[in-house]
Design a protein around this motif. Structure first.
Motif, mmCIF file in Angstrom:
data_model
loop_
_atom_site.group_PDB
_atom_site.id
_atom_site.type_symbol
_atom_site.label_atom_id
_atom_site.label_comp_id
_atom_site.label_asym_id
_atom_site.label_seq_id
_atom_site.Cartn_x
_atom_site.Cartn_y
_atom_site.Cartn_z
ATOM 1 N N LEU A 184 36.004 47.562 29.687
ATOM 2 C CA LEU A 184 36.401 47.516 31.086
ATOM 3 C C LEU A 184 36.137 48.842 31.787
ATOM 4 O O LEU A 184 35.715 48.863 32.945
ATOM 5 C CB LEU A 184 37.880 47.140 31.217
ATOM 6 C CG LEU A 184 38.320 45.852 30.514
ATOM 7 C CD1 LEU A 184 39.820 45.660 30.639
ATOM 8 C CD2 LEU A 184 37.571 44.649 31.093
ATOM 9 N N VAL A 185 36.428 49.930 31.108
ATOM 10 C CA VAL A 185 36.224 51.275 31.642
ATOM 11 C C VAL A 185 35.535 52.104 30.573
ATOM 12 O O VAL A 185 35.954 52.103 29.409
ATOM 13 C CB VAL A 185 37.569 51.946 32.025
ATOM 14 C CG1 VAL A 185 37.340 53.385 32.489
ATOM 15 C CG2 VAL A 185 38.282 51.136 33.107
ATOM 16 N N TYR A 241 43.193 50.607 37.120
ATOM 17 C CA TYR A 241 41.969 49.796 37.076
ATOM 18 C C TYR A 241 42.308 48.378 37.514
ATOM 19 O O TYR A 241 43.213 47.739 36.961
ATOM 20 C CB TYR A 241 41.389 49.772 35.668
ATOM 21 C CG TYR A 241 40.176 48.875 35.541
ATOM 22 C CD1 TYR A 241 38.945 49.241 36.078
ATOM 23 C CD2 TYR A 241 40.275 47.641 34.900
ATOM 24 C CE1 TYR A 241 37.841 48.414 35.987
ATOM 25 C CE2 TYR A 241 39.169 46.801 34.785
ATOM 26 C CZ TYR A 241 37.962 47.192 35.336
ATOM 27 O OH TYR A 241 36.861 46.359 35.248
ATOM 28 N N THR A 243 41.291 44.694 37.508
ATOM 29 C CA THR A 243 40.417 43.853 36.677
ATOM 30 C C THR A 243 39.599 42.868 37.511
ATOM 31 O O THR A 243 38.598 42.331 37.020
ATOM 32 C CB THR A 243 41.231 43.077 35.631
ATOM 33 O OG1 THR A 243 42.202 42.266 36.301
ATOM 34 C CG2 THR A 243 41.937 44.029 34.682
ATOM 35 N N GLU A 244 40.012 42.597 38.755
ATOM 36 C CA GLU A 244 39.263 41.670 39.608
ATOM 37 C C GLU A 244 38.181 42.390 40.392
ATOM 38 O O GLU A 244 37.019 41.978 40.400
ATOM 39 C CB GLU A 244 40.222 40.931 40.545
ATOM 40 C CG GLU A 244 41.184 40.007 39.804
ATOM 41 C CD GLU A 244 42.057 39.204 40.746
ATOM 42 O OE1 GLU A 244 42.388 39.715 41.850
ATOM 43 O OE2 GLU A 244 42.404 38.062 40.400
ATOM 44 N N SER A 245 38.547 43.458 41.070
ATOM 45 C CA SER A 245 37.558 44.192 41.873
ATOM 46 C C SER A 245 36.786 45.225 41.048
ATOM 47 O O SER A 245 35.776 45.752 41.497
ATOM 48 C CB SER A 245 38.257 44.902 43.025
ATOM 49 O OG SER A 245 39.097 45.942 42.547
ATOM 50 N N ARG A 246 37.305 45.517 39.852
ATOM 51 C CA ARG A 246 36.744 46.531 38.956
ATOM 52 C C ARG A 246 36.777 47.935 39.572
ATOM 53 O O ARG A 246 36.022 48.820 39.181
ATOM 54 C CB ARG A 246 35.301 46.168 38.549
ATOM 55 C CG ARG A 246 35.203 44.849 37.813
ATOM 56 C CD ARG A 246 33.794 44.571 37.355
ATOM 57 N NE ARG A 246 33.707 43.285 36.672
ATOM 58 C CZ ARG A 246 32.586 42.786 36.145
ATOM 59 N NH1 ARG A 246 31.452 43.484 36.229
ATOM 60 N NH2 ARG A 246 32.590 41.620 35.545
ATOM 61 N N GLU A 247 37.688 48.103 40.481
ATOM 62 C CA GLU A 247 37.834 49.395 41.131
ATOM 63 C C GLU A 247 38.703 50.314 40.275
ATOM 64 O O GLU A 247 39.743 49.898 39.736
ATOM 65 C CB GLU A 247 38.468 49.225 42.513
ATOM 66 C CG GLU A 247 38.566 50.516 43.307
ATOM 67 C CD GLU A 247 39.170 50.304 44.685
ATOM 68 O OE1 GLU A 247 39.249 51.276 45.455
ATOM 69 O OE2 GLU A 247 39.559 49.160 44.991
#
Length: 415
Positions: A184-185, A241, A243-247
């Motif tokens: 994810l990151v 973080y 998880t939907e926008s990945r911001e």
């Protein structure tokens, strides 16, 4: 008596005149000379030994650039903090079969942990199964750790997946059944001008849409954690973080070794162990106070690591080193003496430094308001050493460790 015999007799009894040339004085003179030779030799040898040390002290640059900071006088070890031997009632599980199980979770009766060799393992009964490996072998040495990976904090998400914080490789979502791991990151990436160098612990919202994690330092990696502790610079952060926008955003920065993190029930703030400062901070991540921070509990008698919930509505905090009062705390003593820290790291390695830190395991249950309700101790860490986390499940505490080769289990009914 003839003349010859008379002469012989007079020679034997002839009076002697004491001069500087007598034997005892000659020996004394030679002894003084030998003493001088010995002193010169000793000084010469001492010079050969001390000269390299002086070169190291004066010429070599220290690997750390410590800052002076102030800690309050440690609280007295009495009341809730009264020393005891309750952790020695624990039993060791999987001894010499598992190394450095930093963090522990359960799905049903099955335990999961991350290990020092980069694996996520499943513990069923007395068996150990490898779920997945986040990095690449070989593993085992300091130089191999960044590529091997080092799973630290681990949590269970709402869909039964595992969220894992790897110190080097980043944040992952792992399917505990198939072993599929999704990054994810990425560790090492630059966020807001600073590198993610030491990802440590993670917390997840109930809907799994947001993750909060600590990055202990933008300068030091996990393998140099003693450098980070001694340098004590405020370069740690809490990040969010989506998880939907990945911001990926920074929630709080300028923390001194932010370590364990735990999301409070209202999901508007997280508790963060600020290890170097021996305190726990509350960082507001949502709501009206978003972006603010206050202190949940200050001046702990030890240096906090992970924070996990207790069945009574409180929080278990693990401490692998304490600040004894009465007693002597090396880290407290050095906090305002950065020049000594620089000298120490010119002379000694991190592993040598660890030997100077007394082993004393302490776990405490804390409640809102920074109230300590009970604590369990193991002076000298004879049964449970280097505790990094306390995971409560089914009436027992499962004690993780960042370097011990076992998990310790404490039956709460026995203490």
């Amino acid at each position: 008596m003839n003349e010859t015999e008379g002469l012989r007799f007079r020679r034997v009894h002839r009076p002697q005149v004491i001069t500087d040339e007598l034997p005892e004085n000659r020996y004394k003179g030679s002894g003084t000379y030998s003493g001088k030779v010995f002193q010169v030799t000793l000084l010469t040898l001492g010079g050969f030994v001390l000269l390299p040390l002086l070169v190291i002290v004066l010429i070599l640059e220290s690997p750390i650039h410590p800052e002076a900071f102030s800690l309050k006088e440690p609280p007295a070890m009495k009341g809730c903090w009264e020393p005891n031997l309750k952790l020695r009632e624990a039993e060791r599980l999987f001894e010499d079969q598992i190394l450095g199980p930093e963090s522990i979770v359960n799905i049903g009766d099955v335990l999961f942990a991350g290990t020092a060799d980069g694996k996520i393992v499943k513990l069923t009964g007395r068996r150990i199964h490898t779920v997945t490996r986040l990095g690449e072998p070989p593993c085992g040495s300091r130089d191999e750790e960044p590529s091997c990976g080092r799973p630290l904090g681990i949590r269970v998400g709402p869909n039964g997946t595992l969220f894992v914080a790897d110190a080097y490789l980043g944040l992952f979502e792992v399917n505990p059944t198939t072993g599929e791991a999704t990054r994810l990151v990425s560790g090492g990436q630059v966020v807001a001008g600073r590198k993610l160098s030491f990802i440590n612990d993670v917390a997840v919202t109930q809907d799994g849409k947001k993750l909060y994690f600590t990055d202990s330092s933008s300068r030091w990696q996990r393998r140099d954690y003693m450098h980070l502790i001694m340098e004590a610079t405020a370069d740690g952060r809490v990040l969010e973080y989506d998880t939907e926008s990945r911001e990926l955003t920074v929630v709080m920065d300028n923390l001194r070794f932010p370590n364990g993190i735990h999301l409070l029930p209202d999901e508007e703030s997280v508790l963060v162990a600020e290890t170097t400062m021996a305190r726990i901070r509350r960082v507001h991540v949502a709501g009206l106070n978003k972006g603010g921070m206050d202190t949940f509990m200050d001046n702990l008698p030890g240096f906090p690591d992970n924070i996990r919930p207790s069945s009574s509505g409180g929080y278990w905090v693990a401490m692998s080193a304490v600040r004894p009062n009465p007693g002597f705390s090396m880290l407290d003593f050095l906090s305002q003496r950065p020049w000594i820290k620089k000298l120490i790291f010119k002379l000694f390695s991190q592993e040598v430094m660890m030997k100077f830190v007394p082993r004393y395991s302490l776990v405490a249950e804390l409640h809102d308001g920074g109230i300590c309700t009970r604590s369990f101790h193991d002076p000298n860490g004879l049964v449970a050493a280097y505790i990094s986390e306390v995971h409560e499940y089914a009436g027992s505490l499962y004690l993780g460790s960042f370097r011990s080769p076992y998990i310790a289990k404490l039956d709460l009914s026995k203490v």
